[in-house]
Write a protein that holds these residues in place. Structure first.
Motif, PDB file in Angstrom:
ATOM      1  N   HIS A 230       0.708  -1.078   0.027  1.00  0.00           N
ATOM      2  CA  HIS A 230      -0.141  -0.077   0.345  1.00  0.00           C
ATOM      3  C   HIS A 230       1.053   0.980  -0.412  1.00  0.00           C
ATOM      4  N   MET A 231       1.861   0.741  -0.550  1.00  0.00           N
ATOM      5  CA  MET A 231       3.090   2.574  -0.552  1.00  0.00           C
ATOM      6  C   MET A 231       3.195   3.459  -1.472  1.00  0.00           C
ATOM      7  N   VAL A 232       2.764   4.139  -1.888  1.00  0.00           N
ATOM      8  CA  VAL A 232       2.809   5.149  -3.526  1.00  0.00           C
ATOM      9  C   VAL A 232       4.041   5.283  -2.822  1.00  0.00           C
ATOM     10  N   LEU A 233       4.288   5.866  -4.657  1.00  0.00           N
ATOM     11  CA  LEU A 233       5.237   5.800  -5.253  1.00  0.00           C
ATOM     12  C   LEU A 233       6.735   6.765  -4.294  1.00  0.00           C
ATOM     13  N   ASP A 234       5.987   7.722  -3.949  1.00  0.00           N
ATOM     14  CA  ASP A 234       7.066   9.363  -3.522  1.00  0.00           C
ATOM     15  C   ASP A 234       7.472   8.399  -2.331  1.00  0.00           C
ATOM     16  N   ASN A 235       7.229   6.915  -1.394  1.00  0.00           N
ATOM     17  CA  ASN A 235       7.333   6.754  -0.225  1.00  0.00           C
ATOM     18  C   ASN A 235       8.117   5.248  -0.988  1.00  0.00           C
ATOM     19  N   ILE A 236       8.060   4.876  -1.753  1.00  0.00           N
ATOM     20  CA  ILE A 236       8.902   3.987  -2.176  1.00  0.00           C
ATOM     21  C   ILE A 236      10.478   4.159  -2.894  1.00  0.00           C
ATOM     22  N   ILE A 237      10.286   5.109  -3.716  1.00  0.00           N
ATOM     23  CA  ILE A 237      11.477   6.472  -3.875  1.00  0.00           C
ATOM     24  C   ILE A 237      12.506   6.289  -2.580  1.00  0.00           C
ATOM     25  N   GLY A 238      11.595   7.087  -1.791  1.00  0.00           N
ATOM     26  CA  GLY A 238      12.502   7.468  -1.496  1.00  0.00           C
ATOM     27  C   GLY A 238      12.351   6.500  -0.031  1.00  0.00           C
ATOM     28  N   THR A 239      12.107   5.090   0.422  1.00  0.00           N
ATOM     29  CA  THR A 239      12.751   3.762   1.274  1.00  0.00           C
ATOM     30  C   THR A 239      13.877   3.554   0.324  1.00  0.00           C
ATOM     31  N   ILE A 240      14.054   3.135  -1.165  1.00  0.00           N
ATOM     32  CA  ILE A 240      14.995   2.640  -1.791  1.00  0.00           C
ATOM     33  C   ILE A 240      16.182   4.083  -1.726  1.00  0.00           C
ATOM     34  N   SER A 241      15.816   5.095  -2.335  1.00  0.00           N
ATOM     35  CA  SER A 241      17.260   5.924  -2.021  1.00  0.00           C
ATOM     36  C   SER A 241      17.747   5.909  -0.670  1.00  0.00           C
ATOM     37  N   GLY A 242      17.415   6.094   0.739  1.00  0.00           N
ATOM     38  CA  GLY A 242      17.808   6.018   1.736  1.00  0.00           C
ATOM     39  C   GLY A 242      18.507   4.727   1.446  1.00  0.00           C
ATOM     40  N   PHE A 243      18.097   3.279   1.802  1.00  0.00           N
ATOM     41  CA  PHE A 243      18.804   2.816   1.916  1.00  0.00           C
ATOM     42  C   PHE A 243      20.201   2.829   1.234  1.00  0.00           C
ATOM     43  N   LEU A 244      20.296   3.203  -0.385  1.00  0.00           N
ATOM     44  CA  LEU A 244      21.038   3.173  -0.782  1.00  0.00           C
ATOM     45  C   LEU A 244      22.136   3.896  -0.482  1.00  0.00           C
ATOM     46  N   THR A 245      21.948   5.081   0.106  1.00  0.00           N
ATOM     47  CA  THR A 245      22.817   6.452   0.825  1.00  0.00           C
ATOM     48  C   THR A 245      23.435   5.735   1.995  1.00  0.00           C
ATOM     49  N   ILE A 246      22.582   5.058   2.802  1.00  0.00           N
ATOM     50  CA  ILE A 246      23.315   4.321   3.976  1.00  0.00           C
ATOM     51  C   ILE A 246      24.105   2.652   3.674  1.00  0.00           C
ATOM     52  N   VAL A 247      24.097   2.641   2.832  1.00  0.00           N
ATOM     53  CA  VAL A 247      24.635   1.099   1.167  1.00  0.00           C
ATOM     54  C   VAL A 247      26.369   1.966   0.777  1.00  0.00           C
ATOM     55  N   SER A 248      25.726   3.761   0.553  1.00  0.00           N
ATOM     56  CA  SER A 248      27.368   4.480  -0.034  1.00  0.00           C
ATOM     57  C   SER A 248      28.204   4.579   1.473  1.00  0.00           C
ATOM     58  N   GLY A 249      27.325   4.672   2.170  1.00  0.00           N
ATOM     59  CA  GLY A 249      28.259   5.674   3.377  1.00  0.00           C
ATOM     60  C   GLY A 249      28.757   4.421   3.872  1.00  0.00           C
ATOM     61  N   ILE A 250      28.572   3.088   3.880  1.00  0.00           N
ATOM     62  CA  ILE A 250      28.904   1.863   4.958  1.00  0.00           C
ATOM     63  C   ILE A 250      29.985   1.524   3.724  1.00  0.00           C
ATOM     64  N   PHE A 251      30.263   1.580   2.327  1.00  0.00           N
ATOM     65  CA  PHE A 251      30.467   1.710   1.819  1.00  0.00           C
ATOM     66  C   PHE A 251      32.575   2.397   1.812  1.00  0.00           C
ATOM     67  N   LEU A 252      32.245   3.676   1.902  1.00  0.00           N
ATOM     68  CA  LEU A 252      32.602   4.917   2.417  1.00  0.00           C
ATOM     69  C   LEU A 252      33.561   4.559   3.658  1.00  0.00           C
ATOM     70  N   LEU A 253      32.724   4.451   4.763  1.00  0.00           N
ATOM     71  CA  LEU A 253      33.319   4.284   6.065  1.00  0.00           C
ATOM     72  C   LEU A 253      34.137   2.945   5.674  1.00  0.00           C
ATOM     73  N   HIS A 254      33.946   1.982   5.239  1.00  0.00           N
ATOM     74  CA  HIS A 254      34.629   0.783   5.432  1.00  0.00           C
ATOM     75  C   HIS A 254      35.936   0.144   4.625  1.00  0.00           C
ATOM     76  N   ALA A 255      35.606   0.624   2.881  1.00  0.00           N
ATOM     77  CA  ALA A 255      37.040   0.823   1.881  1.00  0.00           C
ATOM     78  C   ALA A 255      37.452   1.399   2.352  1.00  0.00           C
ATOM     79  N   PHE A 256      37.428   2.493   2.520  1.00  0.00           N
ATOM     80  CA  PHE A 256      39.021   3.248   2.577  1.00  0.00           C
ATOM     81  C   PHE A 256      39.487   3.178   4.099  1.00  0.00           C
ATOM     82  N   ARG A 257      39.386   2.530   4.940  1.00  0.00           N
ATOM     83  CA  ARG A 257      39.574   3.122   6.035  1.00  0.00           C
ATOM     84  C   ARG A 257      41.279   2.730   6.444  1.00  0.00           C
ATOM     85  N   ASP A 258      42.093   2.538   5.904  1.00  0.00           N
ATOM     86  CA  ASP A 258      43.487   2.376   5.372  1.00  0.00           C
ATOM     87  C   ASP A 258      43.701   3.015   4.747  1.00  0.00           C
ATOM     88  N   MET A 259      42.906   3.954   4.244  1.00  0.00           N
ATOM     89  CA  MET A 259      44.120   4.683   3.009  1.00  0.00           C
ATOM     90  C   MET A 259      43.939   6.196   3.700  1.00  0.00           C
TER      91      MET A 259
END
Length: 312
Positions: A230-259
């Motif tokens: 029952h989610m509208v399109l705006d909430n679906i896009i917002g949820t997916i965008s927020g999740f991908l933003t968190i994934v990007s943050g986790i990647f930056l936080l760990h992948a370049f830790r020793d750089m």
């Protein structure tokens, strides 16, 4: 002695047991969150624990948090905020009877069978062959089984609500079945997550495990509790965008830790010595460039060359 071989030598360390106890307290709070909020919202917010651990390690363990890590922390906060704003609403499940009906849903049954079969193949077929060389083998086992453990947690949360309200929940077999399944799932997760951490670097295991585990939980919760129906399109896009933003943050936080991040990696106009470069450019401009030299020789030079030819 079992480092790199997936052994269980860590069971003899008191520090590991202390960490497990602290994790247990945190998971108890996480258990309460699953009882009152959708799993699609609670699970991605687990990225905040990664953020807190990064900040605490930088404060108490003197670990350097470089620019990539700081940007990753900011992205985790922004992504979590977006997900909270666009959080889905799951179907109301108020009793163990309604939970049993949802567990009998054909879609969830197919999903659970696929998870169990794929996990068994990974453990007994892919594990002995590729477990020591491919990080995805053990992490996929933890992620797939973890999606079922979240479903068990949701069911036990409903059972505790009924127990506190005075209903005879202890006589219901479903509650005990969910408890046994939860113990089995958590045991499998701890075992194979420790194997992955024993063999591979933490900076590799943590982001991959977070992405795969969160994706599996979101899929399981969407099938079991119809959160996305029952989610509208705006909430679906917002949820997916927020999740991908968190994934990007986790990647930056760990992948370049020793750089190491030095000023030499910045563009020239952002470096600390840009003033010296500006002065050198100004001094170079004083010299006549080749673009301003005349294409034809001047008259003085021409006459001088003519006189030299006559003397010869």
């Amino acid at each position: 002695p079992y480092l790199g071989q997936g052994g269980h030598a860590y069971l003899q360390e008191w520090l590991w047991w202390a960490g497990l106890l602290c994790m247990g307290v945190g998971e108890a709070a996480n258990f309460a969150a699953y009882a009152f909020a959708p799993a699609t919202l609670v699970t991605p917010l687990g990225a905040l624990s990664v953020l807190v651990s990064a900040v605490l390690s930088s404060t108490f363990l003197n670990e350097q948090l470089n620019v990539h890590g700081k940007i990753g922390c900011i992205l985790c906060i922004l992504g979590s905020t977006v997900m909270v704003i666009h959080a889905p609403q799951e179907e109301e499940v108020s009793s163990l009877a309604s939970m049993a009906e949802k567990l009998k849903d054909p879609g969830f049954v197919v999903f659970a069978v696929c998870v169990l079969v794929s996990s068994l193949l990974l453990i007994f077929v892919a594990g002995p062959r590729y477990g020591q060389s491919n990080v995805l083998v053990y992490v996929l086992v933890c992620s797939a089984i973890g999606s079922l453990s979240v479903s068990c947690v949701k069911g036990l949360g409903i059972a505790l609500k009924e127990l506190f309200s005075g209903k005879p929940v202890l006589k219901e077999p479903l509650g005990w079945v969910l408890l046994v399944c939860l113990v089995i799932c958590i045991s499998v997760q701890i075992n194979y997550l420790n194997k992955a951490l024993d063999i591979f670097n933490t900076s590799v295991v943590t982001p991959i495990y977070y992405v795969l585990f969160t994706t599996a939980v979101m899929m399981c919760s969407a099938i079991l509790f119809k959160e996305w129906q029952h989610m509208v399109l705006d909430n679906i896009i917002g949820t997916i965008s927020g999740f991908l933003t968190i994934v990007s943050g986790i990647f930056l936080l760990h992948a370049f830790r020793d750089m190491p991040f030095t000023p030499d990696l910045l563009p020239l106009f952002l470096q600390q010595g840009r003033a010296d470069l500006h002065v050198s450019w100004r001094s170079a401009d004083r010299h006549q460039s080749c673009q301003h030299q005349p294409l034809l020789p001047s008259e003085d030079k021409g006459s001088q060359s003519a006189e030299e030819e006559e003397e010869e």
